[in-house]
Design an enzyme around this catalytic site. Structure first.
Site, PDB file in Angstrom:
ATOM      1  CB  CYS A  65     -23.698   1.789   2.379  1.00 54.68           C
ATOM      2  SG  CYS A  65     -22.454   2.850   2.531  1.00 54.68           S
ATOM      3  CG  ASP A 113      -1.833   1.100   1.254  1.00 61.12           C
ATOM      4  OD1 ASP A 113      -2.346   1.355  -0.007  1.00 61.12           O
ATOM      5  OD2 ASP A 113      -2.444   1.475   2.309  1.00 61.12           O
ATOM      6  CB  CYS A 141     -22.255  -4.515   0.835  1.00 58.84           C
ATOM      7  SG  CYS A 141     -22.334  -4.804  -1.024  1.00 58.84           S
TER       8      CYS A 141
HETATM    9  S1  SF4 Z   1     -22.667  -8.250   0.776  1.00 55.35           S
HETATM   10 FE1  SF4 Z   1     -22.202  -7.248  -1.095  1.00 55.35          FE
HETATM   11  S2  SF4 Z   1     -19.986  -7.955  -1.409  1.00 55.35           S
HETATM   12 FE2  SF4 Z   1     -20.701  -9.478  -0.088  1.00 55.35          FE
HETATM   13  S3  SF4 Z   1     -22.027 -10.846  -1.371  1.00 55.35           S
HETATM   14 FE3  SF4 Z   1     -23.325  -9.355  -1.040  1.00 55.35          FE
HETATM   15  S4  SF4 Z   1     -23.207  -7.981  -2.854  1.00 55.35           S
HETATM   16 FE4  SF4 Z   1     -21.439  -9.146  -2.730  1.00 55.35          FE
END
Ligand code: SF4
Length: 361
Positions: A212, A148, A208
């Site tokens: 968020c 990184d 996800c």
């Molecule tokens: S939470 Fe997001 S990254 Fe994880 S499997 Fe579901 S869509 Fe894919």
């Protein structure tokens, strides 16, 4: 000429056997997985250009500055033919502890990768050892180690090397180990055989995107960093835009929500590295305790930690926001009031915002 000055000659390597050996050495050194990729990142380069064009990188101007060096490894290190990617798991405690912290508005939530010692040194040392082992076998060859530390498209390289797929939240995921891991790379001029990438297993999941807090994943595989809590609490230097402050909740350094909700992290294993275990009670501290650190305490308690890079001022900025989101209690109000005359305008403004949330200014 003394015998020890005779140049040592190395037989031409069996590259397939060497690739297997590199992976075995990697495991011996404590990496969970090692893979090898070629350096054709044309598809990732196109995605990066679109992402930059959309302005999703916000204040991270260095993302633009490095131009194509990021997506063309041989322009960063001339002669590079392959990139060896290595994975190091860092999850210091299980996911239920994370949920408990997030659900407690008096608690401070610090992204799990930052609870222990800064990973760069450990990862670098280990990659260096791996590179040395390769050299002992094949003689001095061109190589460079990255953690990184330079413009490297590490997730795209690791994806090519078969270490996982880049999920809709834009982190790399391994089917058997989830996504709580660091990546490091060795750029090499050895023409090693490459590994096959793995298939994307996100399917129809959108967990996800839905979880968020700031809606930073604006579409599958597209992250607007300007909205991301990691960016807002770590990368951003100035005020946190008001529209995001309530959504920050108690997250004072980074955010793990998209990883926490990802079903593949059911398989995440706890780290075996003592360096990554929480220090200075960062996994159990309250917002009020952390807000009370003066600059000397901040510097002392974040020595050798990734957190130090944001400095005391932004540390207070972030915690002030979280205290604004805490329950209205006399001790919360008193802690905020104690910082109302702070010399930094940035801190004062966030403290005033927080007190206003408690309807006290
Ligand atoms: S939470 Fe997001 S990254 Fe994880 S499997 Fe579901 S869509 Fe894919």
């Amino acid at each position: 000429m003394p015998s020890h000055l005779h140049p040592v000659s190395f037989p031409p390597p069996d590259y397939a056997a060497l690739a297997d050996q590199i992976k075995a050495w990697g495991r011996e050194l404590g990496f969970q997985q090692v893979g090898i990729a070629d350096i054709d990142l044309a598809a990732a380069e196109r995605r990066l250009a679109e992402w930059l064009k959309a302005g999703f990188h916000g204040e991270m101007a260095y993302m633009e500055r490095h131009g194509r060096k990021r997506s063309r490894p041989a322009e960063l290190v001339p002669g590079t033919l392959r990139v060896i990617s290595a994975r190091l798991d860092y999850l210091p405690e299980d996911r239920s502890a994370m949920r408990e912290r997030l659900d407690d508005p008096a608690a401070a939530f610090v992204s799990r990768y930052a609870l222990g010692r800064d990973y760069h040194k450990l990862l670098r040392k280990r990659l260096q050892r791996l590179a040395e082992r390769i050299q002992e076998k094949v003689g001095p060859r061109g190589h460079r180690v990255f953690t990184d530390s330079a413009p490297v498209l590490e997730k795209a390289l690791a994806e090519k090397a078969g270490l996982g797929w880049i999920g809709k939240h834009t982190n790399l995921i391994d089917r058997h180990a989830g996504s709580f891991f660091f990546l490091g790379e060795i750029y090499t001029d050895l023409p090693l055989p490459v590994d096959a990438p793995v298939r994307d297993h996100c399917g129809s999941c959108t967990a996800c995107l839905d979880v968020c807090p700031t809606r930073a994943i604006v579409a599958p595989y597209r992250l607007d960093a300007r909205r991301c809590i990691s960016y807002l609490t770590i990368e951003l230097h100035g005020p946190i835009p008001e529209e995001f402050r309530a959504a920050l909740g108690n997250r004072v350094y980074g955010c793990d929500d998209c990883q926490l909700v990802c079903p593949w992290n059911r398989y995440a294993r706890l780290t075996e590295e003592t360096d990554f275990l929480p220090r200075h009670g960062l996994n159990s501290a309250t917002l009020i305790e952390l807000f009370a650190w003066d600059e000397a305490a901040f510097l002392r308690n974040t020595e050798g930690s990734a957190i130090r890079r944001i400095g005391h001022e932004r540390w207070l900025r972030n915690i002030a926001v979280a205290l604004g989101n805490a329950r209205t209690e006399p001790k919360v109000v008193a802690a905020l009031r104690a910082r109302l005359e702070h010399p930094s305008e940035l801190v004062r403004e966030h403290v005033a915002w927080a007190l206003a949330r408690h309807e006290l200014v």
